[in-house]
Design a protein around this motif. Structure first.
Motif, short mmCIF file in Angstrom:
data_model
loop_
_atom_site.label_atom_id
_atom_site.label_comp_id
_atom_site.label_asym_id
_atom_site.label_seq_id
_atom_site.Cartn_x
_atom_site.Cartn_y
_atom_site.Cartn_z
N ASN A 75 -2.16 -41.07 20.57
CA ASN A 75 -0.86 -41.36 21.17
C ASN A 75 0.19 -41.87 20.20
N ASP A 76 -0.12 -41.93 18.92
CA ASP A 76 0.79 -42.47 17.91
C ASP A 76 1.93 -41.48 17.63
N LYS A 77 3.06 -41.70 18.27
CA LYS A 77 4.19 -40.77 18.19
C LYS A 77 4.86 -40.73 16.81
N SER A 78 4.46 -41.62 15.90
CA SER A 78 5.04 -41.59 14.56
C SER A 78 4.45 -40.47 13.70
N LYS A 79 3.41 -39.83 14.19
CA LYS A 79 2.78 -38.73 13.46
C LYS A 79 2.84 -37.46 14.30
N THR A 80 2.70 -36.33 13.64
CA THR A 80 2.71 -35.06 14.37
C THR A 80 1.46 -34.97 15.24
N PRO A 81 1.51 -34.19 16.31
CA PRO A 81 0.31 -34.06 17.14
C PRO A 81 -0.87 -33.45 16.38
N ARG A 84 -2.42 -36.30 14.46
CA ARG A 84 -3.06 -37.21 15.42
C ARG A 84 -4.37 -36.63 15.92
N GLU A 134 -2.83 -35.02 27.01
CA GLU A 134 -1.53 -35.36 26.42
C GLU A 134 -1.34 -34.71 25.05
N GLU A 138 1.53 -31.98 23.92
CA GLU A 138 2.40 -32.13 22.74
C GLU A 138 2.23 -30.98 21.76
#
Length: 189
Positions: A75-81, A84, A134, A138
């Motif tokens: 779920n870390d939106k600072s990295k690309t899916p 992640r 999720e 993404e």
């Protein structure tokens, strides 16, 4: 000289190993005490409700690790899916020691364990499916396909752990994780 105090994290890791190896029913108090380096009385002092409380503590410990190291990574939106997903799968590999460790779901899903932990197991599996759904969304998968991938991911992780143990081939677990990554990134089922 007093005996060395057992660190809680180390104790939970030890208890986890016994439960993973023996299951809830198969884990004896003797084995649980031995793995922690505590006498049975000391173990009961820490866990007055006995084996059930020990198992609950192990389940909570693993659940917290999964939330911190898998779900939060996914779920870390600072990295690309893509990154992640790769990092989440890498941490799944760590969780199961590259396929050498059994899953706590399996350990607690038989007979008495299931009656005690059914709700916790179900809630955890729902969280796994949600996190992988999720990441699928993404990665631009349609909702239906994303959910199907997420459920298949859970099935493959759990199933590969059993097959890896049964065939004594940890490469099967690694292959499964690679297959999961490729399925999400190539969007093929």
């Amino acid at each position: 000289m007093r005996p060395k105090k057992v660190v809680d994290k180390d104790m939970l890791i030890g208890l986890s190993k016994v439960f993973r190896d023996k299951g809830y029913e198969g884990a004896s108090l003797k084995e649980l005490a031995e793995i922690t380096g505590l006498k049975k009385a000391s173990l009961y002092h820490r866990f007055p409700k006995g084996k059930q409380q020990m198992a609950e503590a192990v389940f909570t410990h693993i659940d917290e690790w999964v939330r911190a190291n898998i779900f939060s990574v996914l779920n870390d939106k600072s990295k690309t899916p893509q990154i992640r997903l790769k990092n989440g799968l890498m941490n799944i590999k760590k969780l199961y020691a590259g396929g050498k460790e059994s899953c706590i779901f399996n350990a607690f899903s038989k007979e008495t364990g299931m009656s005690l932990f059914e709700e916790s197991i179900k809630n955890s599996m729902v969280e796994w499916v949600k996190a992988f759904t999720e990441i699928g969304l993404e990665l631009m998968l349609p909702i239906k396909k994303s959910k199907a991938y997420a459920i298949q991911t859970l099935i493959e992780i759990q199933g590969s752990l059993i097959v890896t143990k049964g065939l004594n081939d940890i490469n099967l677990f690694e292959t499964t994780l690679n297959h999961i990554e490729k399925r999400y990134l190539n969007k093929q089922f």
